[in-house]
Design a protein around this motif. Structure first.
Motif, PDB file in Angstrom:
ATOM      1  N   ASP A  92       0.830  -1.349  -0.002  1.00 39.29           N
ATOM      2  CA  ASP A  92       0.026  -0.190  -0.049  1.00 39.29           C
ATOM      3  C   ASP A  92       0.734   1.364   0.007  1.00 39.29           C
ATOM      4  OD1 ASP A  92      -2.403  -1.348  -0.001  1.00 39.29           O
ATOM      5  OD2 ASP A  92      -2.428  -1.704   2.353  1.00 39.29           O
ATOM      6  N   ALA A  93       2.033   1.300  -0.301  1.00 42.15           N
ATOM      7  CA  ALA A  93       2.813   2.303  -0.289  1.00 42.15           C
ATOM      8  C   ALA A  93       3.318   2.814  -1.766  1.00 42.15           C
ATOM      9  CB  ALA A  93       3.847   2.508   0.840  1.00 42.15           C
ATOM     10  N   PHE A  94       3.599   4.222  -2.031  1.00 39.00           N
ATOM     11  CA  PHE A  94       4.205   4.399  -3.322  1.00 39.00           C
ATOM     12  C   PHE A  94       5.197   5.747  -3.176  1.00 39.00           C
ATOM     13  CE2 PHE A  94      -0.232   3.033  -3.853  1.00 39.00           C
ATOM     14  CZ  PHE A  94      -0.050   2.142  -4.634  1.00 39.00           C
ATOM     15  N   VAL A  95       6.277   5.816  -3.862  1.00 40.85           N
ATOM     16  CA  VAL A  95       7.010   6.811  -3.908  1.00 40.85           C
ATOM     17  C   VAL A  95       7.091   7.415  -5.229  1.00 40.85           C
ATOM     18  CG1 VAL A  95       9.412   7.934  -3.219  1.00 40.85           C
ATOM     19  CG2 VAL A  95       8.264   6.131  -2.008  1.00 40.85           C
ATOM     20  N   VAL A  96       6.794   8.474  -5.741  1.00 40.13           N
ATOM     21  CA  VAL A  96       6.810   9.274  -6.926  1.00 40.13           C
ATOM     22  C   VAL A  96       7.994  10.217  -7.167  1.00 40.13           C
ATOM     23  CG1 VAL A  96       5.481  10.114  -8.785  1.00 40.13           C
ATOM     24  CG2 VAL A  96       4.422   8.427  -7.258  1.00 40.13           C
ATOM     25  N   TYR A  97       8.759  10.120  -7.972  1.00 38.46           N
ATOM     26  CA  TYR A  97       9.804  11.252  -8.179  1.00 38.46           C
ATOM     27  C   TYR A  97       9.729  11.629  -9.650  1.00 38.46           C
ATOM     28  CZ  TYR A  97      14.446  13.214  -8.188  1.00 38.46           C
ATOM     29  OH  TYR A  97      15.469  14.052  -8.073  1.00 38.46           O
ATOM     30  N   ASP A  98       9.572  12.963  -9.846  1.00 40.33           N
ATOM     31  CA  ASP A  98       9.228  13.571 -11.186  1.00 40.33           C
ATOM     32  C   ASP A  98      10.548  14.481 -11.579  1.00 40.33           C
ATOM     33  OD1 ASP A  98       6.647  13.028 -12.236  1.00 40.33           O
ATOM     34  OD2 ASP A  98       6.217  13.548 -10.131  1.00 40.33           O
ATOM     35  N   ARG A  99      11.272  14.352 -12.854  1.00 44.08           N
ATOM     36  CA  ARG A  99      12.306  15.478 -13.070  1.00 44.08           C
ATOM     37  C   ARG A  99      11.785  16.062 -14.323  1.00 44.08           C
ATOM     38  NH1 ARG A  99      14.342  10.187 -13.056  1.00 44.08           N
ATOM     39  NH2 ARG A  99      15.881   9.755 -11.440  1.00 44.08           N
ATOM     40  N   VAL A 100      11.673  17.456 -13.918  1.00 39.70           N
ATOM     41  CA  VAL A 100      11.046  18.282 -15.090  1.00 39.70           C
ATOM     42  C   VAL A 100      11.938  19.503 -15.296  1.00 39.70           C
ATOM     43  CG1 VAL A 100       9.103  19.607 -15.727  1.00 39.70           C
ATOM     44  CG2 VAL A 100       8.720  17.666 -14.037  1.00 39.70           C
ATOM     45  N   THR A 101      12.369  19.495 -16.418  1.00 37.64           N
ATOM     46  CA  THR A 101      13.145  20.665 -16.989  1.00 37.64           C
ATOM     47  C   THR A 101      12.303  21.325 -17.995  1.00 37.64           C
ATOM     48  OG1 THR A 101      15.022  19.565 -16.482  1.00 37.64           O
ATOM     49  CG2 THR A 101      15.439  21.552 -17.749  1.00 37.64           C
ATOM     50  N   THR A 102      12.219  22.753 -17.653  1.00 36.70           N
ATOM     51  CA  THR A 102      11.553  23.903 -18.614  1.00 36.70           C
ATOM     52  C   THR A 102      11.951  25.125 -18.767  1.00 36.70           C
ATOM     53  OG1 THR A 102       9.847  24.449 -17.137  1.00 36.70           O
ATOM     54  CG2 THR A 102       9.128  22.547 -18.344  1.00 36.70           C
ATOM     55  N   SER A 103      11.904  25.856 -19.905  1.00 36.33           N
ATOM     56  CA  SER A 103      12.392  27.079 -19.681  1.00 36.33           C
ATOM     57  C   SER A 103      11.804  28.366 -18.810  1.00 36.33           C
ATOM     58  CB  SER A 103      12.061  27.715 -21.443  1.00 36.33           C
ATOM     59  OG  SER A 103      12.758  26.724 -22.349  1.00 36.33           O
ATOM     60  N   ALA A 104      12.692  28.895 -18.594  1.00 31.90           N
ATOM     61  CA  ALA A 104      12.084  30.082 -17.505  1.00 31.90           C
ATOM     62  C   ALA A 104      10.964  30.976 -18.103  1.00 31.90           C
ATOM     63  CB  ALA A 104      13.591  30.993 -17.424  1.00 31.90           C
ATOM     64  N   MET A 151       3.111   8.329  -0.835  1.00 34.76           N
ATOM     65  CA  MET A 151       1.690   8.277  -0.902  1.00 34.76           C
ATOM     66  C   MET A 151       1.571   6.952  -0.083  1.00 34.76           C
ATOM     67  SD  MET A 151       0.547   9.216  -4.520  1.00 34.76           S
ATOM     68  CE  MET A 151       1.287  10.544  -5.720  1.00 34.76           C
ATOM     69  N   TRP A 152       0.737   6.815   0.757  1.00 31.32           N
ATOM     70  CA  TRP A 152       0.416   5.392   1.072  1.00 31.32           C
ATOM     71  C   TRP A 152      -1.413   5.378   1.481  1.00 31.32           C
ATOM     72  CZ3 TRP A 152       3.012   9.167   3.614  1.00 31.32           C
ATOM     73  CH2 TRP A 152       2.493   9.851   4.782  1.00 31.32           C
ATOM     74  N   ILE A 153      -1.558   4.186   1.929  1.00 30.86           N
ATOM     75  CA  ILE A 153      -3.027   3.889   2.021  1.00 30.86           C
ATOM     76  C   ILE A 153      -3.115   3.511   3.399  1.00 30.86           C
ATOM     77  CG2 ILE A 153      -5.037   2.516   1.398  1.00 30.86           C
ATOM     78  CD1 ILE A 153      -3.750   2.092  -1.765  1.00 30.86           C
ATOM     79  N   GLY A 154      -4.090   4.150   4.082  1.00 33.01           N
ATOM     80  CA  GLY A 154      -4.312   3.702   5.474  1.00 33.01           C
ATOM     81  C   GLY A 154      -3.241   3.953   6.479  1.00 33.01           C
ATOM     82  N   SER A 155      -3.130   3.026   7.177  1.00 36.97           N
ATOM     83  CA  SER A 155      -1.950   3.011   8.339  1.00 36.97           C
ATOM     84  C   SER A 155      -0.879   2.424   7.809  1.00 36.97           C
ATOM     85  CB  SER A 155      -2.857   2.603   9.541  1.00 36.97           C
ATOM     86  OG  SER A 155      -2.944   1.304   9.562  1.00 36.97           O
ATOM     87  N   SER A 156      -0.714   2.233   6.736  1.00 39.65           N
ATOM     88  CA  SER A 156       0.352   1.362   6.093  1.00 39.65           C
ATOM     89  C   SER A 156       1.848   1.919   6.414  1.00 39.65           C
ATOM     90  CB  SER A 156       0.402   0.848   4.557  1.00 39.65           C
ATOM     91  OG  SER A 156       0.226   2.094   3.926  1.00 39.65           O
ATOM     92  N   VAL A 157       1.759   3.106   6.435  1.00 39.63           N
ATOM     93  CA  VAL A 157       2.943   4.239   6.717  1.00 39.63           C
ATOM     94  C   VAL A 157       2.778   4.856   8.140  1.00 39.63           C
ATOM     95  CG1 VAL A 157       4.610   5.926   6.029  1.00 39.63           C
ATOM     96  CG2 VAL A 157       3.794   4.180   4.523  1.00 39.63           C
ATOM     97  N   THR A 158       3.728   4.929   8.973  1.00 40.42           N
ATOM     98  CA  THR A 158       3.328   5.889  10.352  1.00 40.42           C
ATOM     99  C   THR A 158       4.182   6.962  10.248  1.00 40.42           C
ATOM    100  OG1 THR A 158       5.119   4.340  11.476  1.00 40.42           O
ATOM    101  CG2 THR A 158       2.951   3.534  11.552  1.00 40.42           C
ATOM    102  N   SER A 159       5.008   6.998   9.510  1.00 45.33           N
ATOM    103  CA  SER A 159       5.720   8.178   9.522  1.00 45.33           C
ATOM    104  C   SER A 159       6.701   8.353   8.401  1.00 45.33           C
ATOM    105  CB  SER A 159       6.757   8.634  10.757  1.00 45.33           C
ATOM    106  OG  SER A 159       7.718   7.700  10.924  1.00 45.33           O
ATOM    107  N   VAL A 160       7.334   9.412   7.938  1.00 42.59           N
ATOM    108  CA  VAL A 160       7.987   9.596   6.698  1.00 42.59           C
ATOM    109  C   VAL A 160       9.188  10.697   7.208  1.00 42.59           C
ATOM    110  CG1 VAL A 160       6.372   9.117   4.884  1.00 42.59           C
ATOM    111  CG2 VAL A 160       7.022  11.496   5.595  1.00 42.59           C
ATOM    112  N   THR A 161      10.406  10.229   6.542  1.00 46.45           N
ATOM    113  CA  THR A 161      11.708  11.124   6.989  1.00 46.45           C
ATOM    114  C   THR A 161      12.118  11.422   5.710  1.00 46.45           C
ATOM    115  OG1 THR A 161      12.153  10.150   8.924  1.00 46.45           O
ATOM    116  CG2 THR A 161      13.678  11.330   8.079  1.00 46.45           C
ATOM    117  N   ALA A 162      12.233  12.631   5.122  1.00 43.50           N
ATOM    118  CA  ALA A 162      12.775  13.286   4.092  1.00 43.50           C
ATOM    119  C   ALA A 162      14.324  13.131   3.729  1.00 43.50           C
ATOM    120  CB  ALA A 162      12.361  14.633   3.755  1.00 43.50           C
ATOM    121  N   GLU A 163      14.795  12.681   2.719  1.00 47.92           N
ATOM    122  CA  GLU A 163      16.274  12.760   2.684  1.00 47.92           C
ATOM    123  C   GLU A 163      16.582  13.511   1.345  1.00 47.92           C
ATOM    124  OE1 GLU A 163      18.255   8.950   2.389  1.00 47.92           O
ATOM    125  OE2 GLU A 163      16.991   8.234   4.195  1.00 47.92           O
TER     126      GLU A 163
END
Length: 635
Positions: free
Chosen positions: A494-506, A579-591
């Motif tokens: 029930d858990a997902f991590v989504v990473y987007d790399r986006v490069t566009t002009s000013a 992203m996670w569903i219900g109580s499948s994740v109790t906390s997150v720590t960013a790196e």
């Protein structure tokens, strides 16, 4: 010849199957009946439930009752199986009404209904005529030549659109989809061509040419190379709405084999591959399909008789395949275990299926490269979590600007396509999908038709899946967009991590979007999407604020749904969400470009490379390298 009452058309085949090609019986009935007569008459005699439902519907029609969508071939079939003349009498009258209406229109200088909407209905109208002509040949009597002349002109007009005529009057039309085998119109054209050729060869000048047109020119010359080159993995680039029309194509394969002895379903791997592709495109509750592409009939993409028939036809074509009993179990457990509409009852009678097995044991991920659809699920139970990522060709008019889009389902829609909550089911634009939208001067930069995004990474391990999509090609030719990539790590269940790399002009803006079926609640970096299951969305990168936009403020065609928007300025940006569903994740720590998820069953750490596909996953004490490349998925 090794068989009496058959004929060879042009250079296609040796009669009786001496070279493995088709043979064409000359005695009526020529189509389908003789290969199935004993089985079907036995079911009628035994009064099986499906036989009785079918006969009851035909009796209502024959007795003058209204049956929505009823086609006359149903009555003609029962006339063949029972020898009761009332059935053919009713079928012949229905077709003759069609032909006389066409004759009247032509005499008045107009085009008949069969030509409307670029001949879309020719498969039903002329196909119905051909089957009734063949199955009720004697009952048609003196009207045979009129029927065949009308059918001949209609089919000729399809394939020679610039020189189309009615009653000697020029009636050219666009020729839409006549060279596009992947389009739903094409299968309608094929149906009329094949059935008219089978029914009337040797009795109508040029009817044998329609067998050549169907088999050599269109099937072998166009459809097979197109499907082999473009539709690897099954399914349709039109999406799951208009794509379900491929059931009619599969039906033609079956009818052709039962009529001529030649198997054509296996000329392209697409046919068999469509079986697992369809099952994976259906959510775990087995009551709706992924709502990709236009859904004009039912915007909610709920399972319908057409979907049942789609799988029925594939089971009938591959009854001995190991997937067939699993597909049967799928149908039996679905929300459509029997046809619901009377005009579809015939298919439960014609295709009783095989003995079911179990869905457990099927692979839990599927990648249809030809349509660009990746599906993954935590299991085949009703409560499983299901996810869809899109990255592939955008080539059909019924497809959407949804390259890079994400959908999540568990007991109901968590992240979805808001067309589900629209009246039309036809919103193709970027702002109706869960992706990163690029805005320039207040306008969204459109994804371009005729482009092909790519899944550039796909790896499956015990309890996890990693995928990466390069969506940059969807913006081909727009110098303001240099990179659009999305990576997904699915940590089961029930858990997902989504990473987007986006490069566009000013000067541009980048809007990270997630479409939610219910109203989200935002608290700082955390968004909660409530429901029977709760989806949590934690924004880790970039900094900023999360906005919620109701879809009915974008277009009044939407009746519900909300969009989560996170906006960043143009430049070289990275978006990171857990992203996670219900109580499948109790906390997150960013790196930096990563996150650690604390979960009751053990922690998971995902780290991405900033400028290249891949990274690492630490799960269950193992360090797993994530990189580019596509693994073969077990079936």
């Amino acid at each position: 010849m090794t068989r009496t009452g058959c004929v060879v058309i042009a250079v296609l085949a040796a009669c009786g199957g001496e070279t493995g090609g088709p043979s064409y019986p000359t005695e009526h009935p020529r189509i389908f009946i003789e290969a199935n007569r004993d089985r079907l008459t036995a079911d009628l005699a035994a009064k099986t439930p499906d036989a009785m439902r079918f006969q009851g519907t035909v009796d209502r029609f024959t007795g003058g009752g209204e049956v929505y969508g009823f086609q006359a071939w149903n009555a003609a079939l029962l006339g063949q199986l029972t020898a009761d003349p009332k059935y053919c009498a009713a079928a012949v009258k229905s077709i003759d009404d069609q032909v006389r209406a066409a004759e009247q229109a032509i005499a008045g200088g107009n085009t008949p209904p069969v030509a409307s909407d670029s001949y879309l209905q020719i498969g039903d109208l002329v196909g119905d005529l051909a089957l009734v002509y063949d199955w009720c040949y004697e009952a048609v009597g003196e009207r045979r030549s009129a029927w065949l002349a009308y059918g001949q002109q209609a089919v000729a007009n399809v394939w020679d659109h610039e020189r189309a005529t009615w009653g000697g009057r020029a009636a050219p039309w666009s020729g839409w989809a006549t060279d596009d085998p992947a389009n739903n119109y094409y299968s309608s054209f094929l149906r009329a061509t094949m059935l008219l050729g089978l029914a009337a060869h040797g009795e109508l000048t040029g009817a044998g040419d329609w067998l050549v047109e169907f088999h050599d020119t269109r099937l072998v010359g166009q459809l097979v190379p197109t499907f082999e080159g473009e539709l690897t993995g099954g399914g349709s680039r039109e999406g799951t709405g208009y794509g379900v029309s491929m059931r009619r194509l599969f039906e033609l394969y079956d009818i052709w084999e039962d009529s001529t002895g030649e198997s054509i379903a296996t000329l392209t791997e697409h046919t068999r591959a469509s079986l697992p592709a369809f099952m994976h495109a259906t959510v775990p509750t087995l009551d709706r399909v992924a709502p990709t592409g236009d859904h004009s009939r039912d915007s909610k993409a709920e399972l319908f008789d057409y979907h049942r028939n789609y799988l029925q036809q594939l089971i009938a074509l591959f009854p001995n395949d190991p997937l067939a009993p699993r597909a049967q179990a799928f149908l039996d457990a679905s929300s459509v275990p029997r046809m619901g509409e009377q005009f579809m009852y015939a298919y439960d009678f014609l295709y009783p299926g095989v003995a079911p097995s179990a869905l457990d044991g099927l692979g839990t991920a599927y990648h249809a490269t030809g349509t660009g659809q990746l599906y993954a699920r935590s299991g085949w139970d009703e409560g499983a979590t299901w996810v869809n990522l899109i990255a592939g060709p955008y080539t059909q008019s019924h497809a959407h600007q949804d390259q890079g889009s994400l959908m999540i389902y568990k007991g109901g829609w968590l992240a979805y396509d808001p067309n589900v909550d629209s009246r039309s089911g036809l919103h193709q634009e970027l702002d109706a999908h869960s992706l990163v939208r690029i805005v320039d001067g207040g306008e969204s930069i459109a994804q371009r038709a005729g482009t092909t995004s790519k899944l550039v990474a796909l790896h499956r391990g015990a309890g996890w899946l990693h995928a990466a999509a390069d969506v940059t090609p969807a913006y081909k030719g727009n110098a303001k967009i240099q990179k659009v990539e999305r990576e997904l790590v699915f940590i089961e269940p029930d858990a997902f991590v989504v990473y987007d790399r986006v490069t566009t002009s000013a000067g541009t803006e980048q809007v990270w979007q997630l479409a939610a079926a219910v109203t989200p609640t935002v608290a700082g970096n955390h968004t909660t999407i409530p429901g029977s299951q709760t989806l949590h969305v934690e924004r880790l990168q970039p900094s900023g604020s999360t906005m919620v936009t109701p879809f009915n403020t974008i277009d009044s065609d939407f009746s519900a749904g909300h969009r989560i928007d996170i906006t960043a300025p143009g430049g070289d940006q990275r978006f990171l969400h857990a992203m996670w569903i219900g109580s499948s994740v109790t906390s997150v720590t960013a790196e930096t470009d990563g996150v650690t998820l604390v979960m009751p069953g053990g922690n998971a750490t995902v780290r991405f490379q900033r400028d290249a596909i891949g990274g690492t996953l630490i799960l269950g004490g193992r360090t797993i390298s994530l990189g580019a490349g596509l693994d073969a998925l077990p079936e």
